[in-house]
Design an enzyme around this catalytic site. Structure first.
Site, short mmCIF file in Angstrom:
data_model
loop_
_atom_site.label_atom_id
_atom_site.label_comp_id
_atom_site.label_asym_id
_atom_site.label_seq_id
_atom_site.Cartn_x
_atom_site.Cartn_y
_atom_site.Cartn_z
N GLU A 1 0.83 -1.20 0.00
CA GLU A 1 0.00 0.00 0.00
C GLU A 1 0.87 1.25 0.00
OE1 GLU A 1 -3.74 -0.11 1.94
OE2 GLU A 1 -3.21 1.62 3.17
N THR B 1 -4.08 4.86 -1.35
CA THR B 1 -5.12 5.34 -0.44
C THR B 1 -5.72 6.67 -0.92
OG1 THR B 1 -3.64 6.58 1.00
CG2 THR B 1 -3.97 4.25 1.52
N TYR B 2 -6.79 7.07 -0.23
CA TYR B 2 -7.55 8.25 -0.61
C TYR B 2 -7.75 9.09 0.64
CZ TYR B 2 -11.42 10.74 -2.95
OH TYR B 2 -12.24 11.67 -3.53
N ARG C 1 -16.22 4.32 3.52
CA ARG C 1 -16.95 5.48 4.03
C ARG C 1 -15.97 6.61 4.32
NH1 ARG C 1 -18.92 5.95 10.11
NH2 ARG C 1 -16.67 6.32 10.22
N ALA D 1 -20.27 2.95 3.77
CA ALA D 1 -19.55 2.50 2.57
C ALA D 1 -20.47 1.71 1.64
CB ALA D 1 -18.35 1.65 2.98
N HIS E 1 -15.16 -2.48 14.21
CA HIS E 1 -14.85 -1.08 13.90
C HIS E 1 -14.94 -0.25 15.17
CE1 HIS E 1 -15.78 3.02 12.22
NE2 HIS E 1 -14.72 2.70 11.52
P1 FAD Z 1 -18.46 1.39 6.89
O1 FAD Z 1 -18.37 0.04 6.31
O2 FAD Z 1 -19.53 2.30 6.39
O3 FAD Z 1 -18.58 1.26 8.47
C1 FAD Z 1 -18.47 2.42 9.30
C2 FAD Z 1 -19.23 2.20 10.61
O4 FAD Z 1 -20.63 2.18 10.34
C3 FAD Z 1 -18.92 0.87 11.29
O5 FAD Z 1 -18.93 1.10 12.68
C4 FAD Z 1 -20.08 -0.03 10.89
O6 FAD Z 1 -20.34 -1.04 11.86
C5 FAD Z 1 -21.22 0.97 10.78
N1 FAD Z 1 -22.21 0.59 9.76
C6 FAD Z 1 -21.95 0.20 8.50
N2 FAD Z 1 -23.10 -0.07 7.84
C7 FAD Z 1 -24.10 0.16 8.71
C8 FAD Z 1 -25.52 0.07 8.63
N3 FAD Z 1 -26.12 -0.33 7.50
N4 FAD Z 1 -26.26 0.40 9.73
C9 FAD Z 1 -25.66 0.80 10.89
N5 FAD Z 1 -24.31 0.92 11.01
C10 FAD Z 1 -23.55 0.59 9.95
N6 FAD Z 1 -9.75 5.83 5.16
C11 FAD Z 1 -9.51 6.82 4.26
O7 FAD Z 1 -9.93 7.97 4.50
N7 FAD Z 1 -8.82 6.60 3.10
C12 FAD Z 1 -8.36 5.36 2.79
O8 FAD Z 1 -7.75 5.18 1.73
C13 FAD Z 1 -8.60 4.28 3.68
N8 FAD Z 1 -8.23 3.01 3.40
C14 FAD Z 1 -8.56 1.99 4.25
C15 FAD Z 1 -8.20 0.66 3.90
C16 FAD Z 1 -8.52 -0.40 4.74
C17 FAD Z 1 -8.17 -1.81 4.33
C18 FAD Z 1 -9.17 -0.14 5.97
C19 FAD Z 1 -9.49 -1.28 6.92
C20 FAD Z 1 -9.54 1.15 6.33
C21 FAD Z 1 -9.23 2.22 5.46
N9 FAD Z 1 -9.59 3.54 5.78
C22 FAD Z 1 -9.32 4.57 4.89
C23 FAD Z 1 -10.24 3.86 7.06
C24 FAD Z 1 -11.77 3.86 6.97
O9 FAD Z 1 -12.20 4.89 6.11
C25 FAD Z 1 -12.33 4.07 8.38
O10 FAD Z 1 -12.05 2.97 9.19
C26 FAD Z 1 -13.79 4.48 8.48
O11 FAD Z 1 -14.04 4.90 9.82
C27 FAD Z 1 -14.79 3.37 8.15
O12 FAD Z 1 -14.84 3.14 6.81
P2 FAD Z 1 -15.63 1.85 6.24
O13 FAD Z 1 -15.54 1.94 4.78
O14 FAD Z 1 -15.15 0.62 6.89
O15 FAD Z 1 -17.11 2.21 6.74
#
Ligand code: FAD
Length: 287
Positions: A17, A48-49, A107, A123, A147
């Site tokens: 990465e 990353t973004y 997200r 997300a 998370h």
């Molecule tokens: P989601 O999947 O939306 O989850 C976020 C929270 O919402 C979780 O607590 C989940 O339990 C809850 N949730 C999800 N869906 C629902 C629903 N339907 N109802 C109720 N609650 C729900 N960040 C960056 O800014 N840029 C990057 O490039 C980046 N790369 C990453 C790469 C990896 C492999 C990982 C593990 C993380 C990365 N992150 C990055 C960090 C990430 O953006 C954060 O951890 C963020 O807080 C959560 O993103 P997510 O896409 O997992 O969110």
């Protein structure tokens, strides 16, 4: 090439990465480091973004340049919480025009000032939009220890199921330092009917500061064994680098021995980290 085909192949592979620069004047330096990492022939490189502005502007450019110059496959991240639908649509168009086939749909973290757009909540909203756009292989993030915002691990897995049902082709985990946590998570995810490949994400901790920053941000458990290693070797940068590489390699060896074929390494723009990991695993990883 689609990342899902790499992950599903029989080969034992690693990906690395990199993160884009905050400002244009640093682009060439980051590109040089990423190009050096690509020279080790990883299965793909993820870019990353940034949560908002800044780094996000360079993700597509860096991914395209890496792909065009080195031939390495790329996975461009895209987050949505600080973006409007219009911005996301523009980014998707840009990714397509630049030949990027793989997106990690996120997200993003909620900024400290709480400034978010309300076009997307999770997300999974973004995943659905990318599916509707068509043509992309889509990855999502997952959290073996839950998370940080989600009180109950079981709820987090339920939310993950919604995300994979929305159309994720694969998942990549947040870093972890105890493989048993990953195996336990795999079991719980499969039990909930999550069938897509789950790629473990390993972060080599090559200095003590990196450990406290990463563990605080992610809420990851640091095993006593690893704490002792960092306490002992932390003050000596060269020794800590070596110990961190060996610890990460041990994790990777154990994962491979337990049937995991693809592992993502958070190499953080450090070619020496990618090189040292691969040097230690030269008979284990198939380049
Ligand atoms: P989601 O999947 O939306 O989850 C976020 C929270 O919402 C979780 O607590 C989940 O339990 C809850 N949730 C999800 N869906 C629902 C629903 N339907 N109802 C109720 N609650 C729900 N960040 C960056 O800014 N840029 C990057 O490039 C980046 N790369 C990453 C790469 C990896 C492999 C990982 C593990 C993380 C990365 N992150 C990055 C960090 C990430 O953006 C954060 O951890 C963020 O807080 C959560 O993103 P997510 O896409 O997992 O969110």
């Amino acid at each position: 090439m689609k990342v899902i085909d790499i992950i599903n192949s029989e080969k034992v592979t690693l990906s690395f990465e990199v993160f884009p620069p905050k400002t244009a004047d640093r682009f060439e330096g980051v590109l040089a480091a990423a190009t050096e990492i690509a020279g080790f022939h990883p299965a793909y490189i993820s870019v990353t973004y940034g949560a908002g502005g800044g780094r996000s502007a360079f993700t597509a450019d860096l991914a395209k340049k890496l792909h065009d110059d080195t031939g390495v496959e790329v996975l461009a991240h895209l987050s949505c919480i600080t973006s409007s639908r219009q911005i996301v649509a523009e980014r998707l168009r840009e990714y397509k025009e630049k030949g990027i086939e793989n997106i990690l749909a996120l997200r993003g973290d909620i900024p400290e000032d709480g400034q978010v757009y309300h076009d997307y909540t999770y997300a999974s909203d973004l995943v659905r939009e990318i599916v509707a756009e068509g043509g992309f292989c889509i990855g999502g993030a997952c959290y073996p220890e839950g998370h940080i915002e989600c009180e109950h691990k079981a709820d987090d897995i339920d939310h993950l199921k919604i995300k994979t049902d929305a159309g994720c082709d694969f998942l990549t985990t947040q870093l972890f330092f105890d493989n048993n946590i990953f195996y336990n998570f795999l079991y719980r995810a499969r039990d909930k009917g999550i069938r897509v490949p789950i790629v473990p994400g390993i972060m080599p901790i090559t200095n003590a500061r990196l450990l406290s920053r990463s563990a605080t941000m992610s809420g990851t458990n640091v095993p006593e064994r690893f704490k002792a290693i960092v306490d002992h070797f932390g003050p000596d940068p060269k020794a800590m680098h070596q110990a961190g590489i060996v610890y990460a390699c041990e994790q990777i060896i154990d994962l491979v021995a337990n049937g995991i074929r693809h592992i993502h390494v958070y190499s953080m723009n450090k070619p020496e980290v990618a090189r040292d990991i691969l040097d230690n695993l030269s008979h284990i990883i198939e380049l």
